[in-house]
Design a protein around this motif. Structure first.
Motif, mmCIF file in Angstrom:
data_model
loop_
_atom_site.group_PDB
_atom_site.id
_atom_site.type_symbol
_atom_site.label_atom_id
_atom_site.label_comp_id
_atom_site.label_asym_id
_atom_site.label_seq_id
_atom_site.Cartn_x
_atom_site.Cartn_y
_atom_site.Cartn_z
ATOM 1 N N ASN A 11 50.512 41.653 38.945
ATOM 2 C CA ASN A 11 49.815 41.455 40.218
ATOM 3 C C ASN A 11 48.446 42.128 40.233
ATOM 4 O O ASN A 11 48.271 43.085 40.970
ATOM 5 N N LYS A 46 55.491 44.417 51.037
ATOM 6 C CA LYS A 46 54.363 44.848 50.211
ATOM 7 C C LYS A 46 53.282 43.788 50.303
ATOM 8 O O LYS A 46 53.303 42.797 49.593
ATOM 9 N N SER A 47 52.352 43.992 51.219
ATOM 10 C CA SER A 47 51.355 42.965 51.505
ATOM 11 C C SER A 47 50.429 42.691 50.332
ATOM 12 O O SER A 47 49.881 41.609 50.213
ATOM 13 N N SER A 48 50.233 43.682 49.440
ATOM 14 C CA SER A 48 49.306 43.478 48.321
ATOM 15 C C SER A 48 49.925 42.631 47.204
ATOM 16 O O SER A 48 49.244 42.232 46.273
ATOM 17 N N THR A 161 46.911 47.941 39.935
ATOM 18 C CA THR A 161 46.538 48.619 41.183
ATOM 19 C C THR A 161 45.037 48.894 41.195
ATOM 20 O O THR A 161 44.340 48.621 42.183
ATOM 21 N N ARG A 164 43.155 45.581 41.662
ATOM 22 C CA ARG A 164 43.205 45.098 43.055
ATOM 23 C C ARG A 164 42.253 45.890 43.952
ATOM 24 O O ARG A 164 41.508 45.326 44.742
ATOM 25 N N LYS A 165 42.264 47.213 43.799
ATOM 26 C CA LYS A 165 41.398 48.070 44.625
ATOM 27 C C LYS A 165 39.927 47.776 44.319
ATOM 28 O O LYS A 165 39.096 47.685 45.214
ATOM 29 N N LYS A 168 38.866 44.566 45.932
ATOM 30 C CA LYS A 168 38.708 44.813 47.378
ATOM 31 C C LYS A 168 37.388 45.530 47.671
ATOM 32 O O LYS A 168 36.735 45.260 48.674
ATOM 33 N N TYR A 191 43.046 39.333 46.789
ATOM 34 C CA TYR A 191 42.851 40.798 46.816
ATOM 35 C C TYR A 191 41.575 41.240 47.529
ATOM 36 O O TYR A 191 41.228 42.404 47.481
ATOM 37 N N ARG A 192 40.876 40.327 48.206
ATOM 38 C CA ARG A 192 39.627 40.724 48.868
ATOM 39 C C ARG A 192 39.890 41.227 50.267
ATOM 40 O O ARG A 192 40.836 40.934 50.902
#
Length: 192
Positions: A11, A46-48, A161, A164-165, A168, A191-192
């Motif tokens: 993910n 887990k929304s992400s 992780t 994804r960060k 964002k 992931y934005r």
């Protein structure tokens, strides 16, 4: 055929995952590596975590140019919450012609004794362990077990992780992702 099972949420899947899997496919006795996409547990919020099919699509796109790497959605239809022993039992019954092994990082090996039916897993399956820098070289009860194979794979300190960060935060993470995965993420605005 000897199949290595590489479990994860992927993910997203990134170049670290591909590098480790390809290394195992090329430099061990494993014939193929299946990326087993772990389903979103209905018991966790887990929304992400992207939808199961979206993550499977990314793994498909990442592996389509590699003959020895394949995506697997085998866990999507198994009862939840799922345990590795259940997946292995199911695969052994469905694919009698294959021998299945597990692939895991050193960090997972440390807690392996807490897994459901870990003794049964060790009795019937080889485990290929790749190194992790952050974990150091801690001793485990499995260090000299004949079913555990420490693999001298490249050390990849890259995490989904972090990716994804970074997305964002508007950072360019394109070099960290397989090209087709980057295109899909960008197109879908994930992931934005």
């Amino acid at each position: 055929m000897k199949i290595g099972l590489y479990f994860g949420t992927f993910n997203p899947i990134h170049v670290g995952h591909l590098t480790i899997a390809n290394h195992l496919a090329e430099y061990s006795d494993l014939d193929k590596i299946w990326f087993v996409v772990t389903p979103h547990s209905p018991f966790k919020k887990k929304s992400s975590l992207l939808d199961n099919r979206q993550r499977f699509e990314m793994v498909y796109r990442a592996t389509e140019d590699y003959e020895k790497l394949e995506p697997s959605d085998i866990e999507f239809d198994l009862p939840q919450p799922n345990y590795t022993i259940n997946t292995l039992t199911y695969l052994q019954e469905k694919y009698l012609q294959h021998e299945f092994s597990l692939i895991m990082g050193e960090d997972n090996l440390k807690s392996f004794h807490k897994w459901k039916n870990y003794e049964l897993i060790l009795e019937n399956h080889d485990i290929y362990v790749y190194p992790r820098i952050s974990e150091g070289k801690a001793e485990t009860q499995f260090d000299n077990h004949h079913k555990i194979h420490k693999v001298n794979a490249p050390i990849m300190e890259l995490s989904s992780t972090f990716i994804r960060k970074s997305i964002k935060d508007g950072k360019n993470v394109r070099p960290m992702l397989p090209e087709h995965v980057w295109e899909y993420l960008d197109e879908m605005n994930f992931y934005r």
